[in-house]
Motif scaffolding. Structure first.
Motif, PDB file in Angstrom:
ATOM      1  N   PHE A  81     -23.568 -38.569   9.931  1.00  0.00           N
ATOM      2  CA  PHE A  81     -23.237 -39.789  10.667  1.00  0.00           C
ATOM      3  C   PHE A  81     -24.462 -40.338  11.397  1.00  0.00           C
ATOM      4  CE2 PHE A  81     -21.983 -41.778  14.705  1.00  0.00           C
ATOM      5  CZ  PHE A  81     -21.295 -42.871  14.214  1.00  0.00           C
ATOM      6  N   ILE A  82     -25.206 -39.486  12.113  1.00  0.00           N
ATOM      7  CA  ILE A  82     -26.346 -40.000  12.878  1.00  0.00           C
ATOM      8  C   ILE A  82     -27.551 -40.282  11.986  1.00  0.00           C
ATOM      9  CG2 ILE A  82     -25.601 -38.914  15.025  1.00  0.00           C
ATOM     10  CD1 ILE A  82     -27.898 -36.870  14.611  1.00  0.00           C
ATOM     11  N   HIS A  83     -27.514 -39.800  10.734  1.00  0.00           N
ATOM     12  CA  HIS A  83     -28.587 -40.095   9.783  1.00  0.00           C
ATOM     13  C   HIS A  83     -28.173 -41.179   8.790  1.00  0.00           C
ATOM     14  CE1 HIS A  83     -30.363 -35.805  10.483  1.00  0.00           C
ATOM     15  NE2 HIS A  83     -30.670 -36.654  11.456  1.00  0.00           N
ATOM     16  N   ARG A  84     -27.100 -41.871   9.091  1.00  0.00           N
ATOM     17  CA  ARG A  84     -26.663 -42.932   8.180  1.00  0.00           C
ATOM     18  C   ARG A  84     -27.635 -44.103   8.257  1.00  0.00           C
ATOM     19  NH1 ARG A  84     -24.408 -43.450  12.975  1.00  0.00           N
ATOM     20  NH2 ARG A  84     -23.769 -45.485  13.792  1.00  0.00           N
ATOM     21  N   HIS A  89     -41.845 -38.876   7.409  1.00  0.00           N
ATOM     22  CA  HIS A  89     -40.699 -38.565   8.266  1.00  0.00           C
ATOM     23  C   HIS A  89     -39.443 -39.268   7.773  1.00  0.00           C
ATOM     24  CE1 HIS A  89     -38.110 -38.434  11.810  1.00  0.00           C
ATOM     25  NE2 HIS A  89     -38.103 -39.761  11.805  1.00  0.00           N
ATOM     26  N   LEU A  90     -39.549 -40.561   7.486  1.00  0.00           N
ATOM     27  CA  LEU A  90     -38.390 -41.328   7.022  1.00  0.00           C
ATOM     28  C   LEU A  90     -37.880 -40.798   5.685  1.00  0.00           C
ATOM     29  CD1 LEU A  90     -39.409 -45.009   7.917  1.00  0.00           C
ATOM     30  CD2 LEU A  90     -37.796 -43.535   9.132  1.00  0.00           C
ATOM     31  N   SER A  91     -38.812 -40.513   4.788  1.00  0.00           N
ATOM     32  CA  SER A  91     -38.421 -40.021   3.463  1.00  0.00           C
ATOM     33  C   SER A  91     -37.708 -38.674   3.554  1.00  0.00           C
ATOM     34  CB  SER A  91     -39.655 -39.905   2.567  1.00  0.00           C
ATOM     35  OG  SER A  91     -39.297 -39.464   1.286  1.00  0.00           O
ATOM     36  N   ALA A  92     -38.260 -37.778   4.377  1.00  0.00           N
ATOM     37  CA  ALA A  92     -37.665 -36.440   4.512  1.00  0.00           C
ATOM     38  C   ALA A  92     -36.258 -36.504   5.107  1.00  0.00           C
ATOM     39  CB  ALA A  92     -38.569 -35.570   5.373  1.00  0.00           C
ATOM     40  N   ARG A  93     -36.089 -37.380   6.077  1.00  0.00           N
ATOM     41  CA  ARG A  93     -34.800 -37.448   6.769  1.00  0.00           C
ATOM     42  C   ARG A  93     -33.761 -38.258   6.014  1.00  0.00           C
ATOM     43  NH1 ARG A  93     -34.734 -38.289  13.108  1.00  0.00           N
ATOM     44  NH2 ARG A  93     -35.338 -36.097  12.900  1.00  0.00           N
ATOM     45  N   TYR A  94     -34.163 -39.328   5.374  1.00  0.00           N
ATOM     46  CA  TYR A  94     -33.177 -40.263   4.808  1.00  0.00           C
ATOM     47  C   TYR A  94     -33.086 -40.229   3.280  1.00  0.00           C
ATOM     48  CZ  TYR A  94     -32.592 -42.135   9.451  1.00  0.00           C
ATOM     49  OH  TYR A  94     -32.291 -42.245  10.778  1.00  0.00           O
ATOM     50  N   ILE A  95     -34.080 -39.625   2.608  1.00  0.00           N
ATOM     51  CA  ILE A  95     -34.057 -39.620   1.158  1.00  0.00           C
ATOM     52  C   ILE A  95     -33.965 -38.187   0.633  1.00  0.00           C
ATOM     53  CG2 ILE A  95     -35.250 -40.302  -0.934  1.00  0.00           C
ATOM     54  CD1 ILE A  95     -34.272 -42.619   0.805  1.00  0.00           C
ATOM     55  N   PRO A 130     -38.081 -50.273  -0.432  1.00  0.00           N
ATOM     56  CA  PRO A 130     -37.321 -49.435  -1.363  1.00  0.00           C
ATOM     57  C   PRO A 130     -36.736 -48.188  -0.696  1.00  0.00           C
ATOM     58  CG  PRO A 130     -39.686 -49.278  -1.800  1.00  0.00           C
ATOM     59  CD  PRO A 130     -39.505 -50.386  -0.838  1.00  0.00           C
ATOM     60  N   LEU A 131     -37.443 -47.629   0.299  1.00  0.00           N
ATOM     61  CA  LEU A 131     -36.916 -46.469   1.012  1.00  0.00           C
ATOM     62  C   LEU A 131     -35.623 -46.823   1.727  1.00  0.00           C
ATOM     63  CD1 LEU A 131     -39.026 -43.968   3.105  1.00  0.00           C
ATOM     64  CD2 LEU A 131     -36.860 -44.829   3.979  1.00  0.00           C
ATOM     65  N   ALA A 132     -35.610 -47.985   2.387  1.00  0.00           N
ATOM     66  CA  ALA A 132     -34.412 -48.424   3.101  1.00  0.00           C
ATOM     67  C   ALA A 132     -33.246 -48.614   2.137  1.00  0.00           C
ATOM     68  CB  ALA A 132     -34.701 -49.719   3.862  1.00  0.00           C
ATOM     69  N   THR A 133     -33.531 -49.194   0.977  1.00  0.00           N
ATOM     70  CA  THR A 133     -32.479 -49.397  -0.029  1.00  0.00           C
ATOM     71  C   THR A 133     -31.885 -48.066  -0.483  1.00  0.00           C
ATOM     72  OG1 THR A 133     -33.515 -51.432  -0.820  1.00  0.00           O
ATOM     73  CG2 THR A 133     -31.969 -50.345  -2.308  1.00  0.00           C
ATOM     74  N   GLN A 134     -32.744 -47.086  -0.740  1.00  0.00           N
ATOM     75  CA  GLN A 134     -32.256 -45.766  -1.154  1.00  0.00           C
ATOM     76  C   GLN A 134     -31.439 -45.108  -0.047  1.00  0.00           C
ATOM     77  OE1 GLN A 134     -35.195 -43.171  -3.254  1.00  0.00           O
ATOM     78  NE2 GLN A 134     -36.577 -44.900  -3.003  1.00  0.00           N
ATOM     79  N   ALA A 135     -31.910 -45.240   1.189  1.00  0.00           N
ATOM     80  CA  ALA A 135     -31.201 -44.629   2.316  1.00  0.00           C
ATOM     81  C   ALA A 135     -29.822 -45.250   2.500  1.00  0.00           C
ATOM     82  CB  ALA A 135     -32.028 -44.771   3.588  1.00  0.00           C
ATOM     83  N   VAL A 136     -29.744 -46.564   2.354  1.00  0.00           N
ATOM     84  CA  VAL A 136     -28.460 -47.259   2.492  1.00  0.00           C
ATOM     85  C   VAL A 136     -27.509 -46.827   1.377  1.00  0.00           C
ATOM     86  CG1 VAL A 136     -27.331 -49.512   2.351  1.00  0.00           C
ATOM     87  CG2 VAL A 136     -29.369 -49.232   3.768  1.00  0.00           C
ATOM     88  N   TRP A 194     -38.850 -39.366  21.402  1.00  0.00           N
ATOM     89  CA  TRP A 194     -37.744 -38.604  21.984  1.00  0.00           C
ATOM     90  C   TRP A 194     -36.400 -39.009  21.390  1.00  0.00           C
ATOM     91  CZ3 TRP A 194     -38.600 -34.227  24.309  1.00  0.00           C
ATOM     92  CH2 TRP A 194     -39.846 -34.005  24.912  1.00  0.00           C
ATOM     93  N   GLU A 195     -36.250 -40.296  21.089  1.00  0.00           N
ATOM     94  CA  GLU A 195     -34.987 -40.755  20.507  1.00  0.00           C
ATOM     95  C   GLU A 195     -34.823 -40.247  19.077  1.00  0.00           C
ATOM     96  OE1 GLU A 195     -32.863 -44.885  18.939  1.00  0.00           O
ATOM     97  OE2 GLU A 195     -34.825 -44.981  19.930  1.00  0.00           O
ATOM     98  N   ASN A 196     -35.870 -40.341  18.274  1.00  0.00           N
ATOM     99  CA  ASN A 196     -35.730 -40.105  16.834  1.00  0.00           C
ATOM    100  C   ASN A 196     -36.283 -38.772  16.350  1.00  0.00           C
ATOM    101  OD1 ASN A 196     -34.404 -42.544  16.355  1.00  0.00           O
ATOM    102  ND2 ASN A 196     -36.336 -43.664  16.271  1.00  0.00           N
ATOM    103  N   GLN A 197     -37.575 -38.531  16.586  1.00  0.00           N
ATOM    104  CA  GLN A 197     -38.129 -37.257  16.114  1.00  0.00           C
ATOM    105  C   GLN A 197     -37.396 -36.077  16.749  1.00  0.00           C
ATOM    106  OE1 GLN A 197     -40.127 -39.894  16.135  1.00  0.00           O
ATOM    107  NE2 GLN A 197     -41.027 -39.692  14.103  1.00  0.00           N
ATOM    108  N   VAL A 198     -37.037 -36.208  18.027  1.00  0.00           N
ATOM    109  CA  VAL A 198     -36.315 -35.137  18.713  1.00  0.00           C
ATOM    110  C   VAL A 198     -34.804 -35.343  18.619  1.00  0.00           C
ATOM    111  CG1 VAL A 198     -35.830 -34.076  20.959  1.00  0.00           C
ATOM    112  CG2 VAL A 198     -38.195 -34.593  20.301  1.00  0.00           C
ATOM    113  N   GLY A 199     -34.309 -36.465  19.099  1.00  0.00           N
ATOM    114  CA  GLY A 199     -32.876 -36.657  19.314  1.00  0.00           C
ATOM    115  C   GLY A 199     -32.017 -36.694  18.068  1.00  0.00           C
TER     116      GLY A 199
END
Length: 487
Positions: free
Chosen positions: A330-333, A481-487, A176-182, A294-299
C-alpha cells in the motif's frame, strides 16, 4: 564584529515576522487578515531598510577589509553576507513592502479560490505577484532568462539551463519507470483497511515516530493547517504542521516525517550562529533533501516498518489482521494522482517538472496568467494521461505562488536527488547501515549533523553534497532507489 550584531538584529525582525506568518497559517481569525498584512509588510520593509542602510554596508566593508582569512567560518559568513547584500541593495524598500502586502492578500485569495475551485478569484493576485517577480528579476539581472535571477534566491550557484538539462536527463528514465510502477500497482491493487483512523490516535503515533527519528519536542511542536509546512521562529523553536485524513493515517504520518526532516535540519544548525549564514540552511534543495530522506528513504522502508508496524497496530486496531506485506504494498503503490503533496515517489517529480515548465513560460511571457488553468491541464494531460477535474486539484493546489515563491519548485526534485545520494553515502558506513536496518536512527542523524547541518550555508549546495558523498550531485542513486523500490 559589528556587522554580525547587525545581522542578528535583523534576524530578530525576520523571526518575528515568521511567528506572525505561522499564526496566519494556523490560528489567525479571518477578519484579522488585513491588519496582519500591514504587520508583515512593515516588518519586511524594516528588515530590508536595515540590511541596505549605509551603516550596514559600512560595517560589512570594514569587516571585509579587516578579515585576515584565518577563520574560514568568518570568511564564509562575510562572503555570503556580501552576496545577500548585493542582491538586497538592488531592491527598493518600497517594493519589499508592497510585495509583502500583496503576498498576504494573495494568500487569503488563494484559500478562497481553492475552496471554491475558482481560479478567477486568485488570478489578479497571481498577476500582481508575477509582476513583482519580473520586476525583481530585472533589478537583480540575469544572463539568460528571468528564472535565473529568482532561482538564485532558493538554490544559489546554479542556473535554469542546468536545472532544465538535469530534469530532461531524469525524465528519460523516470517516465518509463513511473509507467511500470503504476502498472505494477494496478496489478496488486493494494488497499488500506477502512477507517476511521481517529485524529487523536494519528497525533499520538506521529509524535512517537517524530521523536524516534530525532525531532526534539523541547525545541518544536506540531500543529494543524491546510498546507503542511515547517518554519523556524528561533534557534530552539521549530514549528511543524500537518493535515489529517481519517480514512488514511499515512497521509499525516508521512507529512510529519517530511516536515520533521526539515525541522531536524534546523535543529542541527549551529545555534550559536543563528541569524548568520553559518547558522542557516544552505539552500532549499539541501533542505528538501533532509525532508525527503526521512520521509522516503527511511519512512517508507521495510526496515522502518518492521519496528513501527506493531506500534501502528496498537494505535489502529483495524491493522491487526492486515499483514505487513500488504501494508508495504500500500505505501509503495504508484498512482497517477492530480495532487503533488499526495504523490508517490515514482510519480512525484512529474509534478515538479510540470510546475517548472509553467513558471518558465510565465516569466518568459510565453503564456499569460489568464491561460494558467488551460496550460496546466494541457501539460498534465501530456504527463499523466488525464486532466484535473477542477482548479482546486489543478493549478490552485499549491500555496507557493500565493507566497510569491516563483522559482521554488525545482528544489523539490533537487532534494530527491540529493536525499538518495546522501542516504547512500551515509548507509555505506557499516555501522550506520546496520543501525538503520534495526530502526536505530541516531547514527544516521549524527552523520547528517556532521556532514550537512554543521556546515550551515558556508559552502555552495553542490559543493556540500560532493564533500559529504565524494561526488557531485547525480541522478544515479535516486533512479536506483526508485527502481529497487517500485520495479
Amino acid at each position: 564584529m559589528e556587522i554580525f550584531e547587525r545581522v542578528r538584529q535583523i534576524s530578530l525582525i525576520n523571526t518575528t515576522a515568521s511567528t506572525l506568518s505561522w499564526d496566519q497559517e494556523t490560528y489567525l481569525p479571518s477578519k484579522s487578515a488585513d491588519y496582519r498584512a500591514r504587520q508583515l509588510s512593515y516588518l519586511a520593509a524594516h528588515a530590508h531598510t536595515l540590511s541596505t542602510s549605509p551603516g550596514y554596508l559600512a560595517d560589512l566593508k570594514k569587516a571585509e577589509d579587516e578579515n585576515d582569512g584565518s577563520d574560514p567560518t568568518v570568511t564564509a559568513n562575510l562572503r555570503e553576507l556580501r552576496r545577500e547584500s548585493d542582491r538586497s541593495i538592488k531592491i527598493p524598500t518600497d517594493l519589499v513592502a508592497r510585495e509583502s502586502a500583496a503576498q498576504s492578500a494573495a494568500h487569503h485569495a488563494w484559500i478562497a479560490a481553492r475552496k471554491a475551485a475558482d481560479y478567477s478569484i486568485f488570478q489578479p493576485h497571481l498577476q500582481n505577484l508575477l509582476d513583482f517577480a519580473l520586476e525583481k528579476a530585472e533589478l537583480w539581472g540575469y544572463t539568460n532568462e528571468p528564472y535565473d535571477a529568482l532561482l538564485e534566491g532558493y538554490e544559489r550557484a546554479t542556473s535554469t539551463a542546468t536545472i532544465a538539462a538535469l530534469f530532461d536527463d531524469l525524465l528519460k528514465d523516470l517516465a518509463p519507470l513511473a509507467t511500470q510502477a503504476v502498472n505494477k500497482t494496478k496489478a496488486l491493487s493494494p488497499r488500506l483497511p477502512a477507517g476511521p483512523y481517529p485524529i487523536s490516535q494519528q497525533q499520538a503515533f506521529n509524535a512517537i515516530v517524530a521523536e524516534k527519528i530525532g525531532f526534539d519536542f523541547d525545541a518544536g511542536r506540531i500543529d494543524t493547517t491546510t498546507h503542511p509546512f515547517c518554519t523556524t521562529l528561533g534557534p530552539c523553536d521549530i514549528r511543524l504542521t500537518t493535515r489529517y485524513e481519517e480514512s488514511d493515517f499515512t497521509s499525516s504520518l508521512f507529512g510529519v516525517m517530511h516536515e520533521a526532516g526539515h525541522g531536524m535540519y534546523e535543529q542541527g544548525l549551529p545555534a550559536d550562529d543563528f541569524g548568520l549564514p553559518s547558522g542557516a540552511a544552505v539552500s532549499l534543495g539541501i533542505h528538501e533533501s533532509q525532508s525527503r530522506l526521512w520521509e522516503n528513504q527511511v519512512g517508507r522502508s521495510p526496515e522502518f516498518w518492521d519496528h513501527f508496524y506493531p506500534i501502528a497496530q496498537e494505535h489502529f486496531p483495524q491493522l491487526k489482521d492486515f499483514p505487513l506485506e500488504k501494508f508495504l504494498q500500500f505505501i509503495h503503490r504508484a498512482e497517477l494522482s492530480p495532487i503533488r503533496v499526495e504523490a508517490d515517489e515514482a510519480t512525484y517529480d512529474l509534478h515538479i517538472i510540470l510546475r517548472f515548465q509553467m513558471e518558465r513560460m510565465l516569466l518568459n511571457k510565453e503564456i499569460t496568467v489568464a491561460q494558467v488553468p488551460e496550460k496546466w491541464s494541457e501539460l498534465f494531460q501530456k504527463s499523466f494521461g488525464f486532466a484535473p477535474e477542477n482548479d482546486a486539484v489543478g493549478c490552485l493546489q499549491d500555496i507557493h505562488w500565493s507566497m510569491g515563491g516563483i522559482g521554488y519548485f525545482p528544489t523539490y526534485t533537487l532534494g530527491n536527488i540529493n536525499a538518495a545520494q546522501l542516504f547512500h553515502a551515509a548507509t555505506s558506513d557499516p555501522v550506520i547501515g546496520k543501525a538503520t536496518n534495526s530502526a536505530d536512527y541516531a547514527p544516521l542523524l549524527t552523520w547528517l549533523r556532521e556532514n550537512v547541518h554543521n556546515h550551515g550555508a558556508t559552502h555552495n549546495p553542490a559543493t556540500l553534497v560532493e564533500m559529504a558523498t565524494g561526488s557531485a550531485p547525480t541522478t544515479e542513486h535516486y533512479l536506483k532507489h526508485l527502481s529497487a523500490r517500485y520495479i
